[in-house]
Design an enzyme around this catalytic site. Structure first.
Site, short mmCIF file in Angstrom:
data_model
loop_
_atom_site.label_atom_id
_atom_site.label_comp_id
_atom_site.label_asym_id
_atom_site.label_seq_id
_atom_site.Cartn_x
_atom_site.Cartn_y
_atom_site.Cartn_z
N ASP A 538 0.71 -1.16 0.06
CA ASP A 538 -0.09 -0.05 -0.01
C ASP A 538 0.94 1.36 -0.17
O ASP A 538 2.03 1.11 0.22
CB ASP A 538 -0.99 0.06 1.16
N GLU A 613 24.21 -21.34 -18.23
CA GLU A 613 23.17 -20.38 -17.72
C GLU A 613 23.43 -19.23 -16.74
O GLU A 613 22.82 -18.03 -16.90
CB GLU A 613 22.26 -21.64 -16.58
#
Length: 733
Positions: A538, A613
């Site tokens: 919020d 990777e």
């Protein structure tokens, strides 16, 4: 002039660059709402108010025999209590004589330059070059001597208006406040409006829901002690036909992290009322004579340019006027790796250094040591509250561990969950009374933990001291601040029985005090909020943290919806987004493209990745750094809706000067022998020419926005594309 008072008509007009907001001291000095929408200058809209004998509607006694004036049919700026208005109220007070009544009329007003402030609650702020004017209108009840101070600040350039409310007990006896709404917004005709909200659940926060207004009270809120995974303190009222790019949209965003309530009521006359503030459940707040109660701030915005226009207003405003951390604008945020999904609580200092060494090859800047480093914490059954280093795990000491990470050229971060306590902890054994448990009843456990009573000053002081001690004794660059349960057993041993209705709110006030002390006194530390993922995402939290963890759900395809919903109000720069092992069938590059719609990082064991990777991760990390200014400072466009049936999800970042753009696409639903798909860009200059991914061919902004870009079909499922558009100078154009 941001605020204009017309003494002749008794109107106040709040004027931003593109909008006007008008109210009036009307009949008997009741404060009536006249208008909110596109700019009208200082035109007097008093003629909008029409009065009829509605039949059996209540009339204020002071109106005598005038039956045409009823508050039940008038658009009010702050709705009264027990004065003939039977719609949802802005306030509920129990007066000293036991009566439930508030009859407030305008008795005073004043304006000043700059932004108002609240003493107990966080608010947005004005920057140095912002043009901001503020207004206070006083509503007084002559019988109880209760006063309501309505506060407004007008941010002219930002097209933002903020509101807050103060309740003052001007009488000589205590009163009890049972409901207080920070905003009341009345529309003369709301029959053709929709309500948009962001409901969800753990792992699926801020999904988007749109409903037609009907003749009911539509309620959105949380009673979980926090703004919650299930709802978000943000709503939009919009035209029935509003889309991403067209239609009137009104946004209300509440600066509060506790229980909240938003109610939208379409009344018998098709008038629409929206109220928003602290949830009245278990809220009874005593105000002694001369005491003041502050309600949280609401940030309001209006746009005629649909949901995108409204989002741009909130994104810009929350980027620059909400959080004062230097990491909002001044300092670029690092690419991080978090230890949680790599090791959970099964780690030691050697393991962490190994992860850091591998992560360095991936282009990572920051190692975060998550849960498990303190007390005797080996699982989630113990040690919350004991904020001391576990010497069995961190044998070299925290300061030396941090030094080892720094010697690798990386920064160090740490995890806390300050508001919780384990029953198996030294803190609980020493101060059982600090936990939230109702006398005679055992507490409700969640994740096998109890909540500390944050309303107690002793608890606040303990947390401030113990956490500051950790942060001050090692070179900590980053803190992840977590909370992993909703509140229950609402009780404080420090308060008498008749003040237990204040605990929910006092908890939040105590939390803000702790955060003020720890976070604002460590300006060089990057803080990130978390609440079981995105359960307390919020604007009040974002006042303290420049970024918040969107969700514990890292699956990249689910994240498409999570980022979409969150983006309706919160800027991309606030969204914590990482690559993890979640989504085994999704290519690593696609995970990176999704994580770039946020702060970017990793939640995996770097030591288990192949060299190939690791190299791919480094390329993606470098790409994120390249696009960082565009992602964090540019305008964001939702190009598709992942909640609707479609074959792909697309979004776009556009530089403020429209010189470049990053358009991202994830293929989510390949169909056999399907049609050719095109993605239309947004926000470009129609007459400018743009290259794509450095190729020599250039295309006009108009072509890219109207004809679109073709998306390859013969690709593996969950393939992602990124199109970097750059404006070029073409000879003769």
């Amino acid at each position: 002039m941001g605020i204009i008072y017309n003494e002749k008509f008794k109107t106040w007009t709040l004027q931003t660059k593109n909008t006007s907001y008008q109210m009036k001291a009307g009949n008997l000095d009741y404060l009536l709402h006249l208008y909110y929408g596109p700019s009208i200058g200082d035109a007097d809209l008093s003629y909008q108010i029409r009065q009829y004998d509605r039949g059996f509607s209540g009339n204020p006694y002071a109106s005598r025999n005038e039956r045409t004036f009823s508050l039940d049919a008038q658009p009010q700026e702050f709705s009264t209590q027990q004065q003939g208005d039977f719609r949802t109220t802005s306030i509920e007070i129990v007066n000293s004589d036991g009566s439930y009544s508030f009859n407030g009329t305008v008795t005073d007003h004043k304006t000043w330059k700059g932004k108002y402030k609240l003493d107990t609650l966080p608010t947005v702020f004005a920057r140095k070059n912002d043009t901001v004017d503020s207004l206070q209108i006083t509503l007084s009840d002559p019988i109880s001597n209760v006063q309501i101070l309505l506060l407004y600040s007008v941010f002219e350039e930002a097209d933002i208006i903020t509101r807050a409310v103060k309740v003052v007990n001007g009488g000589d006896q205590p009163i009890h406040l049972k409901k207080i709404m920070s905003v009341c917004l009345d529309f003369l005709n709301g029959a053709h409006m929709d309500l948009v909200s962001l409901p969800g659940r753990y792992g699926q926060e801020r999904q988007v829901e749109r409903q037609h207004m009907t003749h009911h009270i539509h309620t959105i809120g949380s009673v979980r002690g926090s703004s919650s995974h299930q709802q978000n303190p943000f709503v939009i009222l919009c035209d029935r036909g509003a889309t991403e790019d067209y239609g009137s949209c009104y946004g209300c965003s509440l600066m509060y992290s506790g229980n909240f309530l938003a109610e939208a009521e379409l009344d018998q006359y098709n008038q629409l009322r929206l109220v928003m503030g602290i949830h009245p459940k278990q809220f009874v707040y005593q105000l002694k004579p001369k005491e003041v109660f502050e309600g949280p701030e609401v940030v309001m915005a209006f746009s005629e340019k649909g949901f995108t226009g409204l989002s741009h207003l909130y994104h810009d405003f929350y980027r620059y006027n909400l959080c004062a951390s230097k990491y909002v604008q001044e300092v670029q945020r690092p690419v991080l790796i978090n230890s949680w999904e790599a090791a959970f609580m099964d780690f030691d200092d050697t393991k962490l250094v190994e992860i850091a060494k591998a992560a360095k090859k991936m282009g990572v800047d920051l190692l975060v040591m998550d849960d498990g480093w303190f007390g005797k914490r080996n699982d989630d059954n113990s040690s919350l509250g004991d904020w001391v280093v576990n010497q069995k795990k961190i044998q070299c000491g925290l300061d030396r561990l941090v030094e080892q990470i720094n010697e690798l050229g990386m920064k160090f971060g740490i995890w806390f969950e300050p508001e919780m306590v384990s029953e198996d902890s030294d803190l609980y054994r020493a101060h059982k009374e600090w936990a939230m448990e109702i006398p005679g009843r055992r507490g409700v456990r969640s994740r096998n933990q109890l909540a500390l009573d944050m309303s107690r000053v002793e608890v606040q002081d303990y947390l401030i001291k113990s956490i500051n001690q950790i942060l001050d004794n090692a070179n900590i660059f980053y803190v992840k601040w977590d909370i992993n349960r909703s509140l229950a057993d609402i009780w404080s041993n420090a308060l008498p029985s008749d003040k237990q209705g204040e605990v929910y709110h006092r908890y939040i006030l105590g939390l803000y005090r702790v955060m003020d002390n720890i976070i604002k006194t460590h300006p060089d530390i990057l803080f990130e909020g978390c609440s079981g993922g995105g359960g307390r995402y919020d604007p009040a939290m974002l006042h303290y943290y420049p970024q918040y963890w969107v969700s514990d759900n890292n699956h990249p395809i689910d994240r498409l919806k999570l980022h979409y919903g969150t983006s309706f109000v919160y800027p991309i720069s606030s969204m914590g987004a990482h690559i993890s092992d979640s989504g085994k069938l999704v290519p690593l590059r696609t995970k990176a493209v999704v994580a770039m719609c946020g702060t970017f990082g990793y939640e995996l064991d770097a030591t288990h990745l192949t060299e190939e990777e690791q190299q791919l991760c480094k390329e993606q990390s470098d790409l994120f750094r390249k696009y960082y200014p565009l992602i964090f400072e540019g305008d964001y466009y939702r190009l598709t809706n992942p909640f609707e049936l479609g074959n792909m999800t697309a979004w776009q970042h556009v530089a403020k000067d429209k010189s470049e753009s990053l358009l991202s696409v994830v293929v989510t639903n390949l169909t056999c022998n399907g049609p050719q798909e095109y993605i239309r860009a947004k926000g470009l200059l129609p007459d400018a020419m743009y290259t794509i991914n450095g190729n020599r061919e250039a295309y006009s902004g108009s072509a890219l926005m109207n004809a679109g870009l073709p998306i390859e079909r013969e690709v593996p499922e969950y393939t992602a594309f990124q199109f970097h558009l750059e404006k070029v100078r073409i000879e003769g154009i």
